[in-house]
Design an enzyme around this catalytic site. Sequence first.
Site, PDB file in Angstrom:
ATOM      1  N   ASP A 188       0.392  -1.360   0.327  1.00  0.00           N
ATOM      2  CA  ASP A 188       0.062   0.009   0.171  1.00  0.00           C
ATOM      3  C   ASP A 188       0.422   1.034   0.072  1.00  0.00           C
ATOM      4  OD1 ASP A 188       0.725  -0.600   2.217  1.00  0.00           O
ATOM      5  OD2 ASP A 188      -0.807  -0.628   3.415  1.00  0.00           O
ATOM      6  N   GLU A 204      -9.143  -1.852   5.079  1.00  0.00           N
ATOM      7  CA  GLU A 204     -10.545  -1.417   6.462  1.00  0.00           C
ATOM      8  C   GLU A 204     -11.583  -2.333   6.651  1.00  0.00           C
ATOM      9  OE1 GLU A 204      -8.885  -0.469   8.077  1.00  0.00           O
ATOM     10  OE2 GLU A 204      -7.843   1.674   7.679  1.00  0.00           O
ATOM     11  N   ASN A 264      -7.516  -3.530  14.080  1.00  0.00           N
ATOM     12  CA  ASN A 264      -9.250  -3.120  14.028  1.00  0.00           C
ATOM     13  C   ASN A 264      -8.902  -4.232  13.081  1.00  0.00           C
ATOM     14  OD1 ASN A 264      -8.028  -1.904  11.542  1.00  0.00           O
ATOM     15  ND2 ASN A 264      -8.948  -0.387  11.648  1.00  0.00           N
ATOM     16  N   HIS A 294      -7.385  -4.817  10.254  1.00  0.00           N
ATOM     17  CA  HIS A 294      -7.285  -4.094   8.620  1.00  0.00           C
ATOM     18  C   HIS A 294      -5.138  -5.174   8.009  1.00  0.00           C
ATOM     19  CE1 HIS A 294      -4.744  -0.455   9.422  1.00  0.00           C
ATOM     20  NE2 HIS A 294      -3.780  -0.870   9.290  1.00  0.00           N
TER      21      HIS A 294
HETATM   22  C1  GLP Z   1      -0.084   0.423   8.729  1.00  0.00           C
HETATM   23  C2  GLP Z   1       0.016  -0.347   7.159  1.00  0.00           C
HETATM   24  C3  GLP Z   1      -0.043  -2.069   7.406  1.00  0.00           C
HETATM   25  C4  GLP Z   1      -0.082  -2.536   8.887  1.00  0.00           C
HETATM   26  C5  GLP Z   1      -0.120  -1.839   9.903  1.00  0.00           C
HETATM   27  C6  GLP Z   1       0.422  -1.788  11.595  1.00  0.00           C
HETATM   28  O1  GLP Z   1      -2.321   1.316   8.823  1.00  0.00           O
HETATM   29  N1  GLP Z   1      -1.104  -0.546   6.369  1.00  0.00           N
HETATM   30  O2  GLP Z   1       0.274  -2.590   6.729  1.00  0.00           O
HETATM   31  O3  GLP Z   1       0.093  -3.764   9.211  1.00  0.00           O
HETATM   32  O4  GLP Z   1      -0.669  -0.728   9.539  1.00  0.00           O
HETATM   33  O5  GLP Z   1       1.129  -1.655  11.755  1.00  0.00           O
HETATM   34  P1  GLP Z   1       2.562  -1.255  12.749  1.00  0.00           P
HETATM   35  O6  GLP Z   1       2.990  -2.477  12.204  1.00  0.00           O
HETATM   36  O7  GLP Z   1       2.912  -0.516  12.752  1.00  0.00           O
HETATM   37  O8  GLP Z   1       1.095  -1.604  14.130  1.00  0.00           O
END
Ligand code: GLP
Length: 241
Positions: free
Chosen positions: A67, A143, A136, A138
């Site tokens: 992404d 989402e 959440n 995702h």
């Molecule tokens: C972000 C990314 C995800 C990631 C998630 C968790 O928004 N788009 O790909 O896995 O949130 O992030 P973190 O690893 O910093 O908790």
Amino acid sequence: MKVIKTENYEEMSLQAAAIIAQLVKDKPDCVLGLATGSTPIGAYKELIRKHREEGLDFSKVQSVNLDEYAGLSPENEQSYRYFMRSNLFDAINIVPENTHVPCGLAEDLDAECLRYEELIAALGGTDIQVLGIGRNGHIGFNEPAEEFIVSTHVTGLDESTIDANKRFFASEDEVPRRALTMGIGAIMSAKTVLLLASGSDKAQAIKDTVTGEVTPRVQASILRFHPNVIVIADKAALSLI
Ligand code: GLP
């Protein structure tokens, strides 16, 4: 789903890096599906160490990232392209042209999503898809919703995601409200999915993913239909199971 429980973040990172490194050795021209966020940073650090100290060779590897924020240029320090360069690409011998991240600055974001979808198909899909997970549930920026979206698409970010990600920005106002994300289709077509989670703030999402019903309200739950998912999570992230 195979669930591997680790003592802590470091152990999770080492185990994840070992799986990715083995793939790169077995299939030097593999396609790595990569993720951003704080979760995979330790695994990327270990891959960098393996490159420097053990000669792990990325020269034929292709990568596709999950992404990118809409509106951020690749030079913006908060962009996921910048993240990948500073946390992995610039420190290994992957060919820059072989690294793919959706372009957040594209004039026509829908056309960019289509281009990205076709690119993933042309590469033959990913050999392994690394995933973190949002609080959440995702994956990528898919989402919670009423449905699963198959293709790469433009999405609005959930309030909880904006809240979680504001730590990387000067203020909450600066967090982009939209992103381009690989859809559930490309994620599910990965030959192997490697889902990483660390910390108690991921415990509910991991519980819902591993033991709850399969629902688009918890997008990661779709992984239960994938034949080859490895979840590597530390004790804290598995504390509710
Ligand atoms: C972000 C990314 C995800 C990631 C998630 C968790 O928004 N788009 O790909 O896995 O949130 O992030 P973190 O690893 O910093 O908790």
